[in-house]
Motif scaffolding. Structure first.
Motif, PDB file in Angstrom:
ATOM      1  N   GLY A   1      -2.396 -18.699  19.831  1.00  0.00           N
ATOM      2  CA  GLY A   1      -2.864 -19.989  19.341  1.00  0.00           C
ATOM      3  C   GLY A   1      -1.744 -20.850  18.774  1.00  0.00           C
ATOM      4  N   ASN A   2      -1.929 -21.288  17.516  1.00  0.00           N
ATOM      5  CA  ASN A   2      -0.950 -22.155  16.852  1.00  0.00           C
ATOM      6  C   ASN A   2      -0.025 -21.390  15.909  1.00  0.00           C
ATOM      7  N   GLN A   3       0.158 -20.081  16.143  1.00  0.00           N
ATOM      8  CA  GLN A   3       1.043 -19.298  15.276  1.00  0.00           C
ATOM      9  C   GLN A   3       2.472 -19.811  15.326  1.00  0.00           C
ATOM     10  N   PHE A   4       2.911 -20.262  16.489  1.00  0.00           N
ATOM     11  CA  PHE A   4       4.265 -20.812  16.602  1.00  0.00           C
ATOM     12  C   PHE A   4       4.401 -22.050  15.726  1.00  0.00           C
ATOM     13  N   ASN A   5       3.408 -22.936  15.762  1.00  0.00           N
ATOM     14  CA  ASN A   5       3.421 -24.133  14.927  1.00  0.00           C
ATOM     15  C   ASN A   5       3.386 -23.774  13.445  1.00  0.00           C
ATOM     16  N   THR A   6       2.613 -22.754  13.100  1.00  0.00           N
ATOM     17  CA  THR A   6       2.522 -22.324  11.706  1.00  0.00           C
ATOM     18  C   THR A   6       3.870 -21.820  11.207  1.00  0.00           C
TER      19      THR A   6
ATOM     20  N   GLY B   1       7.669 -32.982   7.896  1.00  0.00           N
ATOM     21  CA  GLY B   1       7.845 -31.852   8.791  1.00  0.00           C
ATOM     22  C   GLY B   1       6.559 -31.088   9.041  1.00  0.00           C
ATOM     23  N   PHE B   2       5.681 -31.038   8.026  1.00  0.00           N
ATOM     24  CA  PHE B   2       4.408 -30.346   8.207  1.00  0.00           C
ATOM     25  C   PHE B   2       3.570 -31.037   9.291  1.00  0.00           C
ATOM     26  N   ILE B   3       3.583 -32.374   9.240  1.00  0.00           N
ATOM     27  CA  ILE B   3       2.838 -33.128  10.246  1.00  0.00           C
ATOM     28  C   ILE B   3       3.485 -32.961  11.615  1.00  0.00           C
ATOM     29  N   ALA B   4       4.825 -32.989  11.614  1.00  0.00           N
ATOM     30  CA  ALA B   4       5.555 -32.904  12.875  1.00  0.00           C
ATOM     31  C   ALA B   4       5.272 -31.613  13.622  1.00  0.00           C
ATOM     32  N   THR B   5       5.137 -30.506  12.880  1.00  0.00           N
ATOM     33  CA  THR B   5       4.964 -29.221  13.550  1.00  0.00           C
ATOM     34  C   THR B   5       3.601 -29.067  14.208  1.00  0.00           C
ATOM     35  N   PHE B   6       2.651 -29.920  13.835  1.00  0.00           N
ATOM     36  CA  PHE B   6       1.319 -29.843  14.452  1.00  0.00           C
ATOM     37  C   PHE B   6       0.976 -31.088  15.270  1.00  0.00           C
ATOM     38  N   ALA B   7       1.971 -31.994  15.412  1.00  0.00           N
ATOM     39  CA  ALA B   7       1.717 -33.213  16.184  1.00  0.00           C
ATOM     40  C   ALA B   7       1.554 -32.902  17.666  1.00  0.00           C
ATOM     41  N   TYR B   8       2.344 -31.942  18.152  1.00  0.00           N
ATOM     42  CA  TYR B   8       2.294 -31.589  19.571  1.00  0.00           C
ATOM     43  C   TYR B   8       1.797 -30.155  19.715  1.00  0.00           C
ATOM     44  N   THR B   9       0.639 -29.999  20.264  1.00  0.00           N
ATOM     45  CA  THR B   9       0.065 -28.679  20.497  1.00  0.00           C
ATOM     46  C   THR B   9      -0.138 -28.460  21.993  1.00  0.00           C
ATOM     47  N   SER B  10      -0.205 -27.197  22.352  1.00  0.00           N
ATOM     48  CA  SER B  10      -0.204 -26.848  23.774  1.00  0.00           C
ATOM     49  C   SER B  10      -1.389 -27.431  24.544  1.00  0.00           C
ATOM     50  N   ASP B  11      -2.491 -27.696  23.854  1.00  0.00           N
ATOM     51  CA  ASP B  11      -3.671 -28.204  24.557  1.00  0.00           C
ATOM     52  C   ASP B  11      -3.511 -29.653  25.016  1.00  0.00           C
ATOM     53  N   GLN B  12      -2.429 -30.340  24.574  1.00  0.00           N
ATOM     54  CA  GLN B  12      -2.225 -31.734  24.959  1.00  0.00           C
ATOM     55  C   GLN B  12      -1.410 -31.889  26.243  1.00  0.00           C
ATOM     56  N   ALA B  13      -0.806 -30.800  26.715  1.00  0.00           N
ATOM     57  CA  ALA B  13       0.102 -30.882  27.867  1.00  0.00           C
ATOM     58  C   ALA B  13      -0.635 -31.389  29.113  1.00  0.00           C
ATOM     59  N   PRO B  14       0.065 -32.125  30.000  1.00  0.00           N
ATOM     60  CA  PRO B  14       1.452 -32.561  29.862  1.00  0.00           C
ATOM     61  C   PRO B  14       1.604 -33.976  29.279  1.00  0.00           C
TER      62      PRO B  14
ATOM     63  N   GLY C   1       5.038 -11.809  11.624  1.00  0.00           N
ATOM     64  CA  GLY C   1       5.433 -11.678  10.224  1.00  0.00           C
ATOM     65  C   GLY C   1       6.932 -11.821  10.043  1.00  0.00           C
ATOM     66  N   GLY C   2       7.697 -11.233  10.953  1.00  0.00           N
ATOM     67  CA  GLY C   2       9.151 -11.365  10.886  1.00  0.00           C
ATOM     68  C   GLY C   2       9.597 -12.795  11.079  1.00  0.00           C
ATOM     69  N   LEU C   3       8.928 -13.507  11.994  1.00  0.00           N
ATOM     70  CA  LEU C   3       9.247 -14.917  12.232  1.00  0.00           C
ATOM     71  C   LEU C   3       8.969 -15.748  10.984  1.00  0.00           C
ATOM     72  N   ILE C   4       7.858 -15.477  10.310  1.00  0.00           N
ATOM     73  CA  ILE C   4       7.513 -16.198   9.082  1.00  0.00           C
ATOM     74  C   ILE C   4       8.571 -15.951   8.010  1.00  0.00           C
ATOM     75  N   ALA C   5       8.961 -14.690   7.825  1.00  0.00           N
ATOM     76  CA  ALA C   5       9.950 -14.346   6.791  1.00  0.00           C
ATOM     77  C   ALA C   5      11.282 -15.034   7.048  1.00  0.00           C
ATOM     78  N   VAL C   6      11.712 -15.027   8.294  1.00  0.00           N
ATOM     79  CA  VAL C   6      12.990 -15.653   8.649  1.00  0.00           C
ATOM     80  C   VAL C   6      12.950 -17.153   8.381  1.00  0.00           C
ATOM     81  N   ARG C   7      11.851 -17.804   8.752  1.00  0.00           N
ATOM     82  CA  ARG C   7      11.763 -19.253   8.573  1.00  0.00           C
ATOM     83  C   ARG C   7      11.715 -19.636   7.093  1.00  0.00           C
ATOM     84  N   LEU C   8      11.088 -18.797   6.270  1.00  0.00           N
ATOM     85  CA  LEU C   8      11.047 -19.077   4.836  1.00  0.00           C
ATOM     86  C   LEU C   8      12.440 -19.001   4.215  1.00  0.00           C
TER      87      LEU C   8
END
Length: 490
Positions: free
Chosen positions: A68-73, A407-420, A123-130
């Motif tokens: 889902g949107n885990q990448f955006n999160t 940045g919070f808005i930016a990360t959810f502005a483009y989601t995969s369901d909008q492609a292309p 979880g590792g991705l979240i920790a690294v980004r923090l």
């Protein structure tokens, strides 16, 4: 008190160089020593912040089993620690010294990016980004604050623009590097997307180490300047806004009611009284002044609107390109050209209206050219219009704290369901870009109104209010931008 040499004395010095030539020589030396170093750090910043986008289309999403949107999160949580670290970082900058603090935090996040190649799950991705946000947050406000202690106000925006241009270069380099690095897929049993983090992280560590030897602590310790150049550069900075460095104790030495025109010409007088700025100590009152500055909020929200466009573009351009039908190395390569015009110059309307993939690809060129020049203009506004070290440190960091909320808005502005087509994402960013224009216009109008009040003598009471604070022991900071003679830049 000391007396600055007259113009005639400067022109008659042993080298026979007059003030204008001496100023040009000093600026040239500062520029070639400081700006490339800051550009290198900012380039590393954007590479390491946005390489997750390139890694995302190179296998990261699949290998980490993102749903889902885990990448955006994961992209969004980066901004939590990023925003929280900006104010404290600027407050400690003076104590630790910028030539150590700035490369130091870059070195730390370079190590974190390198270790990102070891991530195994969400979880590792979240920790690294923090942790990445915690280290990266202090860089931009710190660089702007550092430059403001070296250049005069009218020289600052150009310098910010020069190092900021490397942000657009990072997008181009990021695509090229990702294309080349992903060719290493499978070497030593390591996936290509992991090599992106490992190699770019090591490059950042190297860049931080190099710049630690390039950046001076400040003008007073700049060994690449001669003693005469250092003294002239220091006097030049102090005399550009001499009233703002005064305290109540030094008011009698230099009258704060001298005309602005005379202060600009002080350096050409036969003798000029030089009141050195005090070694300003940290004061919560200065922090409060910064937090309540209307310009910090206007430009901060304007920067937030700009960030929605900038970050969504840089983070999701690889995804958008992939959605146009490109894949693998071709997708990485096609992220490079759109950044090129941004180095020297909005296409959202075209992106929304486009009916073909070629038209959509053309639109991203216009988007990049419109986005990247905006940043330096907004950043320079608050730094130029704040005086007093800790007031400027607070307003600059507050502006970016507010800005990076975008940045919070930016990360959810483009989601995969909008492609292309990504029509919703383009519409969101276009709206915020338009709002940014309105907020900057409001800030300009405020500055014009306040400058008129100061020219008309309606801010002379500022000195009396400041003296009351001084006499009651509530402040030992200079009067700064409260001075009736301080004029805001537009």
């Amino acid at each position: 008190m000391s007396v600055l040499r007259s113009q005639g004395e400067l022109e008659a010095n042993s080298s026979g160089i007059n003030e204008k030539d001496l100023t040009r020589r000093i600026l040239w030396k500062l520029d070639i020593r400081i700006l490339p170093a800051l550009a290198l750090l900012w380039l590393a910043n954007f590479l390491d912040r946005t390489n997750v986008g390139n890694a995302g289309i190179a296998g990261l999403r699949t290998d980490l089993h993102l749903q889902g949107n885990q990448f955006n999160t994961a992209l969004a949580v980066f901004y939590v620690t990023y925003i929280l670290s900006e104010l404290p970082s600027n407050w400690v900058l003076k104590r630790v010294h910028p030539n150590r603090w700035l490369p130091g935090i870059v070195f730390a996040w370079g190590v974190i990016v390198t270790l990102s190649g070891l991530m195994q799950n969400f979880g590792g991705l979240i920790a690294v980004r923090l942790f990445l946000g915690l280290c990266e947050g202090g860089l931009l406000p710190g660089m702007v604050l550092y430059l403001s202690s070296i250049y005069r106000r009218q020289e600052l925006q150009l310098r910010i623009g020069i190092f900021y241009a490397s942000a657009s270069l990072s997008g181009a380099f990021g695509g090229l590097l990702a294309f080349a690095i992903t060719k290493m897929d499978g070497i030593s049993g390591v996936a290509g997307w992991r090599w992106i983090f490992i190699l770019e992280g090591l490059g950042t560590v190297l860049a931080a180490t190099l710049t630690a030897f390039m950046l001076p602590r400040g003008i007073a310790t700049a060994t690449f300047l001669t003693e005469e150049e250092r003294q002239f550069a220091l006097h030049r900075l102090r005399l550009s806004d001499i009233a703002t460095s005064q305290t109540a104790a030094s008011k009698k030495a230099v009258s704060p009611t001298d005309s602005r025109e005379s202060k600009e010409k002080d350096i050409h007088l036969e003798t000029v009284v030089d009141v050195p700025p005090p070694d300003e100590a940290f004061e919560w009152l200065e922090v409060k002044r910064g937090l309540l500055d209307i310009q910090a909020w206007l430009t901060g929200f304007a920067y937030a609107c700009f960030i929605v466009s900038l970050y969504s573009f840089s983070l999701f351009l690889p995804t958008i390109i992939a959605g146009l039908g490109f894949s693998g190395g071709q997708a990485q390569l096609h992220t490079v050209p759109p950044y090129v015009p941004a180095v020297v110059l909005t296409g959202y309307i075209l992106a929304i209206a486009a009916k073909t993939n070629n038209a959509r690809y053309a639109a991203v060129f216009l988007i990049a050219a419109g986005i990247y020049p905006c940043g330096p203009c907004i950043l320079a506004l608050i730094s130029n219009n704040s005086s007093g070290h800790y007031k400027r440190a607070t307003t600059g960091a507050l502006q970016l704290m507010l800005g990076n909320c975008g940045g919070f808005i930016a990360t959810f502005a483009y989601t995969s369901d909008q492609a292309p087509q990504y029509i919703r994402g383009h519409a969101i960013t276009l709206t915020f870009v338009s709002l940014s224009w309105i907020l900057v216009a409001c800030n300009v109008l405020y500055c014009m109104w306040e400058n008129k009040a100061r020219r008309d003598g309606r801010r002379t009471a500022n000195w009396r209010k400041y003296e009351q604070l001084w006499e009651s022991g509530q402040t030992r900071a200079p009067i700064g931008d409260r001075s009736p003679d301080f004029m805001f830049t537009l």
